[in-house]
Design a protein around this motif. Structure first.
Motif, mmCIF file in Angstrom:
data_model
loop_
_atom_site.group_PDB
_atom_site.id
_atom_site.type_symbol
_atom_site.label_atom_id
_atom_site.label_comp_id
_atom_site.label_asym_id
_atom_site.label_seq_id
_atom_site.Cartn_x
_atom_site.Cartn_y
_atom_site.Cartn_z
ATOM 1 N N ARG A 92 -5.712 -2.926 -5.164
ATOM 2 C CA ARG A 92 -4.649 -1.828 -5.378
ATOM 3 C C ARG A 92 -3.945 -2.242 -7.146
ATOM 4 N N ASN A 110 0.771 -1.267 0.138
ATOM 5 C CA ASN A 110 -0.205 0.099 0.205
ATOM 6 C C ASN A 110 0.827 1.367 -0.094
ATOM 7 N N GLU A 148 -0.730 4.836 -0.674
ATOM 8 C CA GLU A 148 -1.721 5.465 -0.028
ATOM 9 C C GLU A 148 -1.307 6.750 0.616
ATOM 10 N N THR A 199 -0.578 3.937 7.557
ATOM 11 C CA THR A 199 -0.724 5.160 6.608
ATOM 12 C C THR A 199 -0.869 6.441 7.465
#
Length: 640
Positions: free
Chosen positions: A639, A393, A396, A480
């Motif tokens: 994703r 990720n 992000e 994140t």
């Protein structure tokens, strides 16, 4: 599958850990040859079709298991229905659930967690019973025994492996959790982080602090200069280790198919996952573990939950896990840490090898097979294999992007270099594959160390074992947000501080056990990282002051020593940023680099954040040393 009614038949005790032994008799797929096999005959008598049994016979031969084991793991029969039918054939009572209060916590009881075959049930108002788990292969023997000695079955009952495990887990829970908390401290007190500082360490820490305070008062300029030199050199040495990894990057490929073991050579493999407040990722976790390429009859997957985390337990049960999954409930007790939960369940692990995953992990389906092949080809001293962790990720947020660079540099740069040189490895907290016997010999995990992975990696090395790395990856998601990242990173730093203090209780002994090169690697990996993180802002200040001095003073009046320190400080700061980027981006594929994008420019701020986390860890080590700051997880979205 429905079970047809037949006259009663006798079945022996089930040995659930019999995963490595080949089926008895001639297990040819041909009906004529298989008809002579006692297990085949027993299951046929119970009403299972011969074509199905022939298929299961072939599978049992390939996996080195029994036909019965393959049947129970095939999903075609319910465990309670299967053993209930056996009870009817034997004309014995069937017990679907065992009251834990009726099972005494006697020595050796935990063997029934690995091989649930029988347990004594104590009733209040009637004679005790022995609840047994029959085994199909000895049907004729037990039938004959019951016919010859009718009184033999008077106090017998039939039950299931799950019923025995459930009762044993609860019956021995208090004793088992006490052993999980105190086991390492009682066995190897020198390896335990239960004491934050030993008496000797406390004495020298106080003496050093007093000496430093006196020196700062008596000779402030000289003392600060000496500290500047020492800190810069420590920082520079730690940077040098990472520079060596950067210049020696070797990208491991996937092992060829020829190195993977044949199916008939596979042992039982235990997979353990510690979960706490992870209901949101329960479905994703079961799907990821369900993709592991390993025969279900040879898998022992333990989902370890805190007993008071009913939301996660309910979410797992609602998904109806396959028979090779087991939900283990750990009684609430301090410290509430992942290593305590893992240690609680370790005694029940049935596998020759054992893997650890986190709740959000998506391991490569072939990872167990690669680990097994590597273990088989390696000396017994290789006790652990670390799979690389890859962040998915990175797009992000800036935090997840920089986290991705950091993980790539560690797991695909620094650790492989250390492994090639047979140096100690600070393990990652997931995707560790162990020889189970070596893990037990080392005392398992330290329940008081909140970064138990690094601690265990160095302890294995001290005891004469080594760790290595493997190629097939595990996918993870990084934090994140600043709040989540800071909580996680503070816990890591606190655990690294604990590890450094534990290992440095007896420095001379540590050098003898690790050797001087290993001792130096430990100091650079743990001590150097702690110093560089704690004092990074101070090094920045030193460089800024040096820059100002260089601009203001005439060039011919700058002392050589001042110029040297300025150069070292500049190399430390700029070098740390550049090596961070080089180690991180070098092993990445183009797709990963695109996910990171331009966010790499935030490296200086990321280092400042790291320093904040390190200082927070120092304060927590004094106020709440064993507090586990939980990192929340969410299911992975789609994703690009």
């Amino acid at each position: 599958m429905r079970l047809r009614e037949y006259p009663p038949a006798a079945l022996p005790v089930q040995d659930d850990a019999r995963n490595n032994s080949a089926p008895s008799g001639n297990l040819s797929a041909g009906h004529g040859a298989a008809a002579d096999d006692p297990e085949f005959v027993a299951l046929s008598t119970l009403g299972f079709s011969r074509p199905l049994l022939a298929t299961l016979t072939d599978r049992a031969r390939r996996n080195g298991t029994s036909i019965e084991s393959e049947l129970l793991h095939s999903g075609q029969v319910d465990e309670a229905a299967y053993y209930g039918a056996m009870a009817r054939y034997l004309r014995l009572p069937f017990i679907a659930a065992i009251d834990p209060g009726s099972v005494a916590d006697i020595p050796g009881l935990d063997t029934q967690l690995q091989r649930p075959n029988q347990v004594r049930i104590n009733h209040r108002h009637k004679a005790p019973q022995v609840a047994v788990v029959p085994e199909a292969v000895r049907l004729a023997d037990l039938k004959a025994a019951l016919l010859a000695m009718p009184l033999l079955g008077q106090d017998l009952a039939i039950t299931t492996p799950s019923a025995i495990r459930g009762a044993v887990w609860r019956s021995g829970a208090t004793r088992r959790v006490r052993e999980a908390i105190n086991g390492l401290f009682d066995r190897f007190p020198e390896f335990s982080a239960r004491m934050v500082l030993s008496g000797t360490q406390g004495f020298y820490a106080g003496l050093g602090s007093a000496a430093l305070a006196f020196a700062l008062i008596a000779m402030p300029i000289e003392t600060l200069l000496l500290l500047h030199i020492l800190l810069s050199l420590i920082y520079f040495a730690s940077l040098g280790l990472r520079f060596a990894a950067f210049t020696r990057q070797q990208f491991a490929g996937v092992p060829p198919a020829a190195l993977l073991p044949r199916e008939d050579a596979l042992p039982c493999y235990t997979v353990m996952v510690a979960l706490y407040r992870e209901a949101a990722v329960a479905e994703q976790l079961l799907a990821s573990l369900g993709r592991l390429d390993w025969p279900p009859s040879l898998l022992d997957i333990k989902l370890i939950c805190e007993a008071d985390d009913q939301e996660t337990i309910a979410a797992l049960r609602a998904l109806k896990p396959a028979p090779h999954f087991e939900i283990v409930e750990v009684p609430p007790a301090t410290p509430r840490t992942k290593p305590k939960a893992l240690t609680y369940a370790l005694g029940a692990a049935r596998g020759e090898f054992l893997a650890i995953y986190d709740a959000e992990d998506r391991p490569h389906p072939q990872q167990l097979r690669e680990a097994h092949a590597r273990f088989r080809a390696s000396p017994m001293a290789i006790a652990c294999l670390q799979a690389p962790l890859i962040i998915t990720n990175a797009r992000e947020s800036s935090i997840s992007a920089l986290f991705s660079l950091e993980y790539c540099g560690l797991f695909r740069g620094l650790l492989p270099m250390l492994a090639r040189r047979k140096m100690p490895l600070p393990l990652g907290g997931t995707s560790n594959h162990f020889r189970a016997d070596a893990l037990r010999a080392a005392g398992g995990w330290d329940p008081f160390n909140v970064t138990e992975d690094a601690d265990l990696g160095f302890r294995l090395y001290r005891l004469g074992y080594r760790s290595d790395v493997m190629a097939r990856q595990t996918l993870e998601d990084a934090p994140t947000t600043m709040r989540v990242w800071l909580g996680q990173r503070s816990r890591w730093f606190k655990g690294w501080l604990q590890t450094w203090l534990v290992l440095m209780r007896e420095p001379r002994r540590l050098i003898d056990e690790m050797g001087f090169p290993g001792f130096c690697i430990f100091q650079l990996m743990i001590g150097g990282m702690l110093v560089s993180s704690l004092l990074h802002p101070l090094i920045v200040v030193f460089m800024a002051l040096g820059t100002y001095y260089m601009l203001e003073a005439p060039a011919d009046e700058i002392p050589a020593g001042v110029l040297s320190l300025f150069i070292i400080d500049t190399i430390n700061i700029l070098g740390s940023y550049l090596i961070f980027l080089g180690l991180g981006r070098g092993p990445m594929i183009e797709h990963e680099r695109r996910l990171v994008g331009w966010r790499w420019i935030g490296v200086p701020l990321y280092w400042i954040m790291t320093s904040v986390a390190a200082w927070r860890a120092v304060t927590e080590l004094r106020s709440k040393p064993f507090f586990w700051n939980k990192t929340p997880h969410q299911p992975t979205g789609r994703r690009t």
